[in-house]
Design an enzyme around this catalytic site. Structure first.
Site, PDB file in Angstrom:
ATOM      1  CB  CYS A  34      -0.967  -0.083   1.178  1.00 30.11           C
ATOM      2  SG  CYS A  34      -0.225   0.022   2.661  1.00 30.11           S
ATOM      3  CG  ASN A  81       4.447  -1.675   5.364  1.00 31.40           C
ATOM      4  OD1 ASN A  81       5.567  -2.107   5.365  1.00 31.40           O
ATOM      5  ND2 ASN A  81       3.308  -2.619   5.030  1.00 31.40           N
ATOM      6  CB  CYS A  90      -3.653   1.573   7.170  1.00 28.98           C
ATOM      7  SG  CYS A  90      -3.374   3.187   8.317  1.00 28.98           S
ATOM      8  NE  ARG A  91      -4.600   1.592   2.031  1.00 32.63           N
ATOM      9  CZ  ARG A  91      -4.300   2.468   0.949  1.00 32.63           C
ATOM     10  NH1 ARG A  91      -5.097   2.280  -0.109  1.00 32.63           N
ATOM     11  NH2 ARG A  91      -3.298   3.178   0.783  1.00 32.63           N
ATOM     12  CB  SER A  92       0.202  -3.423   2.847  1.00 31.27           C
ATOM     13  OG  SER A  92       1.105  -2.641   3.274  1.00 31.27           O
ATOM     14  CG  ASP A  95      -5.278   6.102   2.361  1.00 32.03           C
ATOM     15  OD1 ASP A  95      -5.316   5.722   3.474  1.00 32.03           O
ATOM     16  OD2 ASP A  95      -4.312   7.008   1.664  1.00 32.03           O
TER      17      ASP A  95
HETATM   18  P1  4NP Z   1      -1.917   2.792   4.033  1.00 31.29           P
HETATM   19  O1  4NP Z   1      -2.431   4.142   4.676  1.00 31.29           O
HETATM   20  O2  4NP Z   1      -1.409   3.227   2.803  1.00 31.29           O
HETATM   21  O3  4NP Z   1      -2.922   1.756   4.074  1.00 31.29           O
HETATM   22  O4  4NP Z   1      -0.641   2.340   5.140  1.00 31.29           O
HETATM   23  C1  4NP Z   1      -1.805   5.341   4.728  1.00 31.29           C
HETATM   24  C2  4NP Z   1      -0.795   5.576   5.702  1.00 31.29           C
HETATM   25  C3  4NP Z   1      -0.302   6.879   5.779  1.00 31.29           C
HETATM   26  C4  4NP Z   1      -0.538   7.875   4.715  1.00 31.29           C
HETATM   27  C5  4NP Z   1      -1.553   7.582   3.786  1.00 31.29           C
HETATM   28  C6  4NP Z   1      -1.992   6.251   3.953  1.00 31.29           C
HETATM   29  N1  4NP Z   1       0.056   8.931   5.011  1.00 31.29           N
HETATM   30  O5  4NP Z   1      -0.213  10.139   3.960  1.00 31.29           O
HETATM   31  O6  4NP Z   1       0.900   9.315   5.922  1.00 31.29           O
END
Ligand code: 4NP
Length: 159
Positions: free
Chosen positions: A9, A12, A14-16, A127
């Site tokens: 993602c 790294n 939340c989702r992945s 997201d």
């Molecule tokens: P992820 O979520 O891609 O599922 O880990 C996010 C985590 C951080 C950010 C965006 C999405 N960020 O902009 O910091």
């Protein structure tokens, strides 16, 4: 030989890492843990070295998933060679990965998580970072559904 799966993602956190934990759970329930290597990474290094987002961890633990992985940035030179299947959470991640691919073999390893969905109807894993708690639940709902589909795909079973 082990089947090697990498979930990707943006951050790294939340989702992945959730996809990693959910898929490890499915593989474990099927007594196949020794046959898989499962990891996750982010296309950005914004959160490299950090544990998963605490909100994501809290939603995951309610379903029995412990998010233990530490964020790391996707490394094209290592990850494209090491992993057999690389699963992007959304279209942005997919585009980023495609741009890093060095050849057709790399491209052939790329998949979108929701392409493995059995009953969920999302086109990508949204997201959850800037949204409310329902977003984290939706992430887990999609990952549990598509994780089952991915497991079947990797074992050449019909969905
Ligand atoms: P992820 O979520 O891609 O599922 O880990 C996010 C985590 C951080 C950010 C965006 C999405 N960020 O902009 O910091």
């Amino acid at each position: 030989m082990k089947k090697r799966v990498l979930f990707v993602c943006l951050g790294n956190i939340c989702r992945s890492p959730s996809a990693e934990a959910v898929f490890k759970g499915i593989v474990s329930q099927n007594h196949q843990s020794a046959l898989f290597e499962i990891d996750s990474a982010g296309t950005s290094g914004y959160h490299a070295g950090e544990p998963s987002d605490s909100r994501m961890q809290q939603h995951a633990i309610k379903r029995g998933y412990r998010l233990t992985s530490i964020s790391r940035k996707f490394d094209p030179l290592y990850d494209f060679d090491h992993f057999d299947v690389i699963v992007a959470m959304d279209q942005d991640n997919m585009l980023n990965l495609r741009q890093m691919a060095r050849n057709e073999k790399d491209v052939s390893k790329l998949h979108l998580m929701t392409d493995f969905a059995i009953s969920a109807t999302y086109g990508e894993v949204p997201d959850p970072y800037y949204g409310g708690s329902q977003g984290f639940e939706t992430v887990l709902d999609i990952l549990e559904d598509a994780g089952q589909g991915l497991y079947k795909h990797m074992n050449n079973q019909p969905r």
